[in-house]
Design an enzyme around this catalytic site. Structure first.
Site, PDB file in Angstrom:
ATOM      1  CD  GLU A   1      -2.933  -1.065   2.333  1.00  0.00           C
ATOM      2  OE1 GLU A   1      -2.413  -1.368   3.422  1.00  0.00           O
ATOM      3  OE2 GLU A   1      -4.136  -0.773   2.209  1.00  0.00           O
TER       4      GLU A   1
ATOM      5  CD  GLU B   1      -3.445  -6.283   3.850  1.00  0.00           C
ATOM      6  OE1 GLU B   1      -3.534  -6.960   2.793  1.00  0.00           O
ATOM      7  OE2 GLU B   1      -2.640  -5.351   3.985  1.00  0.00           O
TER       8      GLU B   1
END
Ligand SMILES: NC(=O)c1ccc[n+]([C@@H]2O[C@H](COP(=O)([O-])OP(=O)(O)OC[C@H]3O[C@@H](n4cnc5c(N)ncnc54)[C@H](O)[C@@H]3O)[C@@H](O)[C@H]2O)c1
Length: 702
Positions: A108, A128
């Site tokens: 990210e 995740e």
């Protein structure tokens, strides 16, 4: 030591600033890293002499994500979102220099940069979902802007690292560069400055969203299919919602909702369970009394005895780990059959695209066969996988003792036999241990490593290291009948049989476990493994299981004979309820004088799962498993316990040990099965108002 703080360095190459994260081993984004990055990029923004910046990481990888040990604790500002916003607001191009595995928050962070260049073989991903979460720092908003919402959803829901080579066309990286990735990123930054390229932030890009905005039906179809497969898993629904927001809502709103969803998931039971397994899996590789500094022995060559169901798969594991291996059989035809199966397995992986032809060939070439035992003389790690007969195994270990080189690990794949008794026939019991693989051995992740009374620490360390190289999840267990997994399974199987005698049908029992989240119930699993296996074992031990053994006597061995507890049509593996079996069951109940009754789902679930937990408590008390988390890892990786329920001992804590004890006592009172009586450890913990997790942390501190 960095110039900004101990984890962050800011240096200059002419008018290009180079910001480097240095937080070994994987550059996790702990608080000091986040704070240092903000400081560094503020300096970059304010320094008129700097025209562009490179963000790089020292060591073996670009940041592999958040520091998940911070997850349970109060959040400390700045968060990753602020770091990324600071980078976006630098007002100068920022180029991420990627290598290794930029994952999760690390990826990210890279998506927050204006450009990305990567070393060949870099693998990026958002894992995740594997912790029951969604990417919470803009990943679900920025990735769709680079590669389109449908493809982004696919990557986010798989959670798997993907080589940048596969994503280059999609636009995740701007260049794949050979040579020093930081130097190349600096050169790239210079080029961007020289060409006066516009400073576009990923959040502002719209081109890849246009198609989904015009016609979202493709996205909706993919999303619906995933949600259906996930059977109500909240993290999947959250990822779908959030990725949809990327084209449905402005960036700011999408990001705000993403964070909200992330916080919701963080406190969910499912994510807590998945994070428990994540840590438990790592913990399970530690042997509590192993002295520091014990080194695994070197393993250059493997050996396998027996080319049957398990031996073939085990040999493949050696080859998959890059270790050449020799399989020994008694006769040429058995050996040829075994080797042919191995070749067939690799060929099918290649045809499914799981391996390149070249890699498949390389692995096949690592496996050789022999019918001469002496071919094992130079092997460093030998695994015996012959029939489950003590006398045969003893003969083999006595032979091994004569021919194996000094220091070779001598392992048995036995599922039930006493490893100490096998070790005792050798003059080197310190080198003997069990490696209990699960079928199919080349697929199943669990590896129970059985520690004998005399097994040396470095022998254990070697088995753990080899297991990891084989991409298995090793768990060290002690010697007892069935070790951890099968010993607990045995309790479940016994109650499953009782349940159908008392009034349930196999399909009722199985449905309860599949609703709970197992891929299949005990009876479908029995049909898959073969009903004859347990029947033969029980015959040897003078025991009887009324229904199972009746079916076996009728030749209903399960899937392989087209019928068992269920019937099967053609080559299909779907279990179909069979009226004939229903009759067999009802006759058996009558014969045994059991009054059949309706059994509700709650009782079915409790009677399947609670006796397992009870046995798990005995296993812990006897020291057969070191930690409750080890038991959980065994069940998640070996038996399909749903990971989002965290394993049986984690689950026990959730429902509460006092309740568990009460129910077990009630079931025990109605049954002649002594094993249902609450285990002493369970009773003690329940009385003291503690759970298995509390016990584990106390044991660790002790
Ligand atoms: N099948 C499973 O699901 C499973 C799972 C875990 C552990 N195990 C254990 O693994 C072991 C092997 O089981 P399997 O299912 O692969 O059995 P299998 O019958 O498929 O294979 C055994 C092989 O050993 C060979 N063999 C017998 N004696 C030999 C000798 N003296 N030298 C060399 N080879 C010899 C046989 O020819 C046969 O090919 C057993 O101890 C079993 O309990 C099996």
């Amino acid at each position: 030591m960095g110039s900004v703080n101990p984890s962050i360095d800011l240096a200059h190459d002419g008018d290009i600033a180079v910001v480097t994260i240095d937080n070994p081993p994987v550059n996790a984004l702990k608080h000091e890293v986040r704070a240092g990055l903000i400081e560094a990029f503020q300096r970059v923004r304010n320094d008129a002499g700097v025209k562009a910046a490179v963000l790089a990481c020292a060591g073996r990888t670009f940041s592999a994500g958040a520091d998940i040990s911070e997850f349970g604790k109060p959040r400390r500002a700045p968060g990753l979102i602020e770091v990324i916003e600071t980078i976006e607001e630098t007002g100068k191009p920022v180029v991420a220099a990627l290598h290794g595995t930029p994952l999760g928050g690390g990826f990210e962070l890279a998506l927050g940069c204006h450009y990305r260049v990567a070393a060949p073989g870099t693998r990026v991903g958002l894992p995740e979902i594997k912790l029951g979460l969604l990417p919470g720092a803009g990943g679900t908003q920025r990735l769709p802007r680079l590669i389109g919402p449908e493809r982004a959803l696919q990557l986010i829901l798989s959670g798997n690292p993907t080589p940048v080579e596969e994503l280059k066309e999609d636009g995740v990286v701007d260049a794949i560069v050979t040579g020093d990735v930081v130097k190349e990123a600096i050169a790239f930054a210079r080029k961007v400055v020289a060409e006066k390229r516009p400073l576009t932030r990923v959040r502002d890009r719209e081109d890849r969203l246009a198609a989904a905005r015009a016609d979202p039906s493709g996205f909706t179809r993919a999303a619906d299919a995933s949600t259906k497969r996930a059977r109500g898993l909240r993290a999947v629904a959250a990822c779908v919602e959030s990725v949809r927001n990327s084209f449905d809502k402005p960036f700011g709103e999408g990001q705000a909702r993403e964070l909200e969803l992330f916080m919701e998931l963080l406190t969910s039971e499912e994510s807590r369970a998945q994070r428990h397994i994540f840590f438990a899996e790592r913990e399970a590789q530690k042997v509590p009394d192993m002295p520091a500094g014990v080194k695994p022995r070197e393993v250059r060559k493997g050996g396998v005895i027996g080319a049957g169901t398990m031996g073939g798969g085990i040999a493949m594991n050696f080859a998959n780990a890059g270790i050449p291996v020799t399989i020994v059989e008694t006769a040429q035809d058995a050996l040829d059959r075994g080797l042919a199966t191995i070749r067939k397995n690799y060929a099918s992986t290649v045809s499914r695209g799981g391996l390149t032809q070249e890699e498949g060939d390389r692995r096949v070439a690592l496996i050789t066969g022999s019918i001469d035992f002496a071919a094992l003389a130079d092997a460093d790690f030998i695994i015996e996988a012959v029939f489950e007969e003590m006398d045969l195994k003893k003969r083999i270990f006595a032979d091994l003792d004569r021919i194996a080189k000094p220091g070779a690990i001598l392992a048995t794949n036995t599922s039930t036999l006493d490893v100490n008794e096998i070790a005792a026939v050798t003059k080197r019991p310190q080198d003997v241990l069990g490696t209990h693989f699960f079928s199919p051995a080349n697929v199943m992740k669990l590896l129970e490593i059985v520690r004998g009374e005399k097994t040396a620490f470095d022998a254990l360390a070697t088995a753990i290291a080899v297991g990891r190289k084989m991409a298995k999840v090793p768990v060290v267990v002690g010697v007892c009948y069935g070790f951890v997994g099968n010993r607990m399974l045995h309790q479940r199987t016994k109650e499953a049989e009782r349940l159908i005698l008392e009034g349930a049908l196999p399909q009722d029992v199985d449905a309860v476990l599949t609703e709970f989240g197992f891929p299949m119930g005990p009876f479908a699993m029995g049909d898959l493994a073969g009903i004859d296996v347990g029947w033969r074992i029980r015959k040897g031990r003078g025991e009887r299981a009324e229904i199972s053994d009746t079916l076996a006597e009728m030749g209903r061995f399960g899937q392989k004979t087209g019928a068992g507890y269920f019937r099967y049509e053609g080559s299909a593996r779907t279990p179909i309820p069979d009226p004939e079996v229903e009759k067999i069951i009802i006759d058996a109940s009558n014969r045994l004088g059991i009054q059949r009754r309706t059994i509700d789902k709650k009782e079915i679930l409790e009677r399947l799962v609670f006796p397992m937990i009870n046995e798990g408590a005995r296993i812990l008390e006897e020291g057969i498993a070191y930690r409750p988390g080890d038991v959980d890892v065994v069940w998640v990786y070996g038996y399909g316990w749903p990971v989002w329920r965290g394993g049986p001992m984690f689950y026990a804590d959730q429902i509460g040990l006092p309740y568990l004890c009460d129910r077990l006592a009630a079931y025990a009172a109605r049954s002649d099965n002594k094993a249902l009586e609450p285990a002493p450890l369970l009773t003690r913990l329940a009385r003291d108002g503690r759970g298995f997790a509390a016990k584990a942390s106390e044991d660790k501190a002790a």
